[in-house]
Design a protein around this motif. Structure first.
Motif, PDB file in Angstrom:
ATOM      1  N   SER A 223       0.827  -1.200   0.000  1.00 56.99           N
ATOM      2  CA  SER A 223       0.000   0.000   0.000  1.00 56.99           C
ATOM      3  C   SER A 223       0.864   1.254   0.000  1.00 56.99           C
ATOM      4  O   SER A 223       1.915   1.299   0.634  1.00 56.99           O
ATOM      5  N   TRP A 224       0.416   2.277  -0.734  1.00 60.14           N
ATOM      6  CA  TRP A 224       1.106   3.553  -0.871  1.00 60.14           C
ATOM      7  C   TRP A 224       2.556   3.383  -1.315  1.00 60.14           C
ATOM      8  O   TRP A 224       3.432   4.140  -0.917  1.00 60.14           O
ATOM      9  N   HIS A 225       2.829   2.380  -2.128  1.00 62.92           N
ATOM     10  CA  HIS A 225       4.181   2.192  -2.643  1.00 62.92           C
ATOM     11  C   HIS A 225       4.366   3.055  -3.887  1.00 62.92           C
ATOM     12  O   HIS A 225       3.399   3.408  -4.574  1.00 62.92           O
ATOM     13  N   THR A 245      -3.928  14.511  -6.679  1.00 57.35           N
ATOM     14  CA  THR A 245      -4.577  15.797  -6.462  1.00 57.35           C
ATOM     15  C   THR A 245      -5.535  15.697  -5.281  1.00 57.35           C
ATOM     16  O   THR A 245      -6.474  14.894  -5.299  1.00 57.35           O
ATOM     17  N   ALA A 246      -5.284  16.516  -4.240  1.00 56.87           N
ATOM     18  CA  ALA A 246      -6.171  16.515  -3.075  1.00 56.87           C
ATOM     19  C   ALA A 246      -7.541  17.050  -3.485  1.00 56.87           C
ATOM     20  O   ALA A 246      -7.639  17.946  -4.323  1.00 56.87           O
ATOM     21  N   PRO A 247      -8.631  16.507  -2.905  1.00 54.43           N
ATOM     22  CA  PRO A 247      -8.676  15.522  -1.820  1.00 54.43           C
ATOM     23  C   PRO A 247      -8.837  14.085  -2.289  1.00 54.43           C
ATOM     24  O   PRO A 247      -9.080  13.191  -1.475  1.00 54.43           O
ATOM     25  N   PHE A 248      -8.733  13.830  -3.601  1.00 57.47           N
ATOM     26  CA  PHE A 248      -9.077  12.509  -4.129  1.00 57.47           C
ATOM     27  C   PHE A 248      -8.277  11.354  -3.509  1.00 57.47           C
ATOM     28  O   PHE A 248      -8.849  10.301  -3.216  1.00 57.47           O
ATOM     29  N   PRO A 249      -6.953  11.502  -3.275  1.00 61.78           N
ATOM     30  CA  PRO A 249      -6.238  10.383  -2.646  1.00 61.78           C
ATOM     31  C   PRO A 249      -6.759  10.040  -1.255  1.00 61.78           C
ATOM     32  O   PRO A 249      -6.560   8.912  -0.784  1.00 61.78           O
ATOM     33  N   LEU A 250      -7.399  11.012  -0.587  1.00 61.71           N
ATOM     34  CA  LEU A 250      -7.924  10.760   0.749  1.00 61.71           C
ATOM     35  C   LEU A 250      -9.230   9.977   0.728  1.00 61.71           C
ATOM     36  O   LEU A 250      -9.783   9.658   1.789  1.00 61.71           O
ATOM     37  N   VAL A 328      -3.381   9.429   7.484  1.00 58.09           N
ATOM     38  CA  VAL A 328      -2.396   8.914   8.432  1.00 58.09           C
ATOM     39  C   VAL A 328      -1.473   7.901   7.764  1.00 58.09           C
ATOM     40  O   VAL A 328      -0.238   7.972   7.922  1.00 58.09           O
ATOM     41  N   THR A 329      -2.040   6.952   7.035  1.00 58.02           N
ATOM     42  CA  THR A 329      -1.192   5.920   6.429  1.00 58.02           C
ATOM     43  C   THR A 329      -0.267   6.509   5.371  1.00 58.02           C
ATOM     44  O   THR A 329       0.885   6.086   5.241  1.00 58.02           O
ATOM     45  N   TYR A 330      -0.737   7.496   4.609  1.00 58.74           N
ATOM     46  CA  TYR A 330       0.126   8.118   3.605  1.00 58.74           C
ATOM     47  C   TYR A 330       1.283   8.859   4.265  1.00 58.74           C
ATOM     48  O   TYR A 330       2.447   8.712   3.868  1.00 58.74           O
ATOM     49  N   HIS A 334       5.389   9.075   3.599  1.00 65.00           N
ATOM     50  CA  HIS A 334       5.697  10.140   2.643  1.00 65.00           C
ATOM     51  C   HIS A 334       5.718  11.484   3.365  1.00 65.00           C
ATOM     52  O   HIS A 334       5.244  11.610   4.485  1.00 65.00           O
ATOM     53  N   GLY A 335       6.246  12.504   2.645  1.00 65.44           N
ATOM     54  CA  GLY A 335       6.072  13.871   3.067  1.00 65.44           C
ATOM     55  C   GLY A 335       7.148  14.444   3.959  1.00 65.44           C
ATOM     56  O   GLY A 335       6.995  15.559   4.449  1.00 65.44           O
ATOM     57  N   HIS A 336       8.256  13.719   4.184  1.00 62.73           N
ATOM     58  CA  HIS A 336       9.324  14.302   4.979  1.00 62.73           C
ATOM     59  C   HIS A 336      10.069  15.344   4.153  1.00 62.73           C
ATOM     60  O   HIS A 336      10.112  15.272   2.929  1.00 62.73           O
TER      61      HIS A 336
END
Length: 453
Positions: A223-225, A245-250, A328-330, A334-336
């Protein structure tokens, strides 16, 4: 895979801790270390090659971990002291930390640093959290239905969506076996909690186990790879937009349950999916049946109270729960601010993959969603109960050194994470098709990105 992990956690002889040279050293694949000649214009001094094969030596003392593991900061200070002592030549800048380099510790070192009581599972304590959350869920629903005011409904949706997410985290603990040592209790509680929020317990539990066992691997993670560039380029425009594109991935989680990630096939509801082994198919059928029963119950409630009331009491909180889960899982992967590595082939290991996960601070939400933000230790040792994760993390930090990335402190509500999420959507798009240690790259045509990273 389990045998490999157990072997990593077993008793291994360890070499003494020496400060590692950070400048003027050459590392080969055979772990031999040799110092380069010093600059002869400064001093006619030359080091002879130093050959150390620590892994091959038979150490007399058999210990599971050193008494103290030197941190990266200590190593750098000691190395600067050594360099300053050579003819007074000072090297002002040390090489930057490489997050893709193999760590100077193993799973046994981390395990030895964690207090023994952190591994103890207390089913009564675990059940107390279930009772707390279930009371909160029914209390919120009763209050919102009684007040039935449009000033109250938005507050209810935010609170109830968060509580649905808290229920998921407790069911997640059941799936890992960190809820209790009783598999039947874990299964019963896990089915009740996850079915109530339309999650197929065993189907998700098995795929999530695959994620933990392969995290950080470009192809094998679940997941989220990251997408290899060739697969990324093959996606149609709509799919790319929905993914980045937010918010679709959420809103991706229900879609993932039905069809998995791009490039993978199967379903969490299909017992014949390649997600599952043949001996797991009965469990998947059971979970799918429980999921269908909950869906039928919701349809019945819709006839009793009306679809609009059902939408307000359950539908909107469910959507917010899905957004919590994806957020949370994403952000755990990611995002650092610094790019984190992903691996292939021999470069991947369970430890190196787990060390690329991130802890996050959610302010007041930390306790509500059972400290799931303390994710690094959870990824390496998912059998630790959630109520010991914070203590275990603090104990392990000296071992991790710079491989642990301290999370930004949150305000009471973690709005700061929204910016980090959007920034990651703008920059983390694909990885190279080749290479065993790779980092996210950016497609400049997505979301108005201005440069490739």
């Amino acid at each position: 895979m389990a045998t490999w992990v157990l072997s990593e956690c077993g008793m291994k002889p360890l070499a003494p801790v020496f400060p590692r040279p950070r400048t003027g050293a050459v590392l080969s694949s055979s772990s031999k270390v040799g110092f380069l000649d010093t600059n002869k214009s400064v001093a006619d001094l030359k080091f002879q090659p130093l050959r150390c094969n620590l892994r091959g030596r038979n150490w007399g003392l058999k210990v599971s971990a050193p008494l103290r593991v030197a941190s990266t900061e200590e190593e750098e200070k000691n190395f600067v002291d050594v360099i300053n002592g050579i003819n007074g030549v000072r090297h002002e800048k040390l090489p930057e930390f490489d997050p893709g380099a193999p760590p100077p510790f193993n799973l046994a070192d981390i395990r030895a640093a964690i207090p023994k009581h952190c591994w103890v599972k207390d089913p009564w304590k675990s059940m107390s959290y279930v009772v707390r959350d279930v009371i909160a869920v029914f209390g919120l629903a009763a209050a919102a239905a009684y007040l039935n005011n449009w000033l109250v409904w938005p507050l209810y949706w935010a609170a109830q969506g968060t509580m649905f997410w808290a229920l998921f985290v407790l069911g997640h603990d059941c799936g890992h076996g960190s809820f209790s040592n009783n598999p039947k209790l874990n299964s019963v509680v896990g089915h009740l909690l996850h079915s109530s929020i339309l999650v197929p317990y065993h189907g998700w539990r098995i795929s999530h186990r695959t994620h933990h066992q392969n995290h950080g691997h470009v192809e094998n993670d679940e997941s989220w790879h990251p997408l290899p560039e060739r697969l990324f380029r093959s996606l149609d425009t709509v799919t790319r937009m929905l993914r980045f594109t937010a918010p679709f991935p959420l809103l991706a989680y229900p879609v993932y349950l039905w069809g998995r990630s791009p490039g993978k096939t199967g379903s969490h509801f299909d017992p014949s999916s390649d997600l599952f082994l043949p001996n797991e198919r009965k469990n998947v059928i059971t979970s799918t049946a429980c999921w269908a029963a909950m869906l039928g119950l919701l349809v019945g409630l819709g006839f009793v109270m009306g679809p609009i009331q059902l939408l307000k009491l359950y539908g909107v909180p469910y959507v917010l729960f899905v957004m919590w889960l994806d957020l949370v899982t994403y952000l755990h992967h990611h995002g650092h601010e610094d790019k984190l590595p992903w691996y292939r082939g021999k470069e991947w290991s369970y430890l190196r993959g787990g060390l690329t996960t991130l802890d996050r601070d959610y302010g007041w939400i930390n306790n509500i969603h059972h400290d799931i933000g303390t994710h690094v230790i959870h990824h390496l040792f998912p059998q630790i109960p959630h109520y010991h994760l914070v203590e275990a993390t603090e104990a392990a930090k000296p071992v991790f050194g710079k491989y642990y990335r301290e999370p930004k402190k949150s305000a009471p509500l973690p709005f700061h994470l929204i910016g980090e999420l959007i920034r990651s959507f703008r920059t983390d798009h694909f990885v190279s098709d080749t290479g065993d240690v790779v980092y996210y790259q950016t497609d400049t045509q997505i979301n108005g990105s201005s440069k490739s990273e």
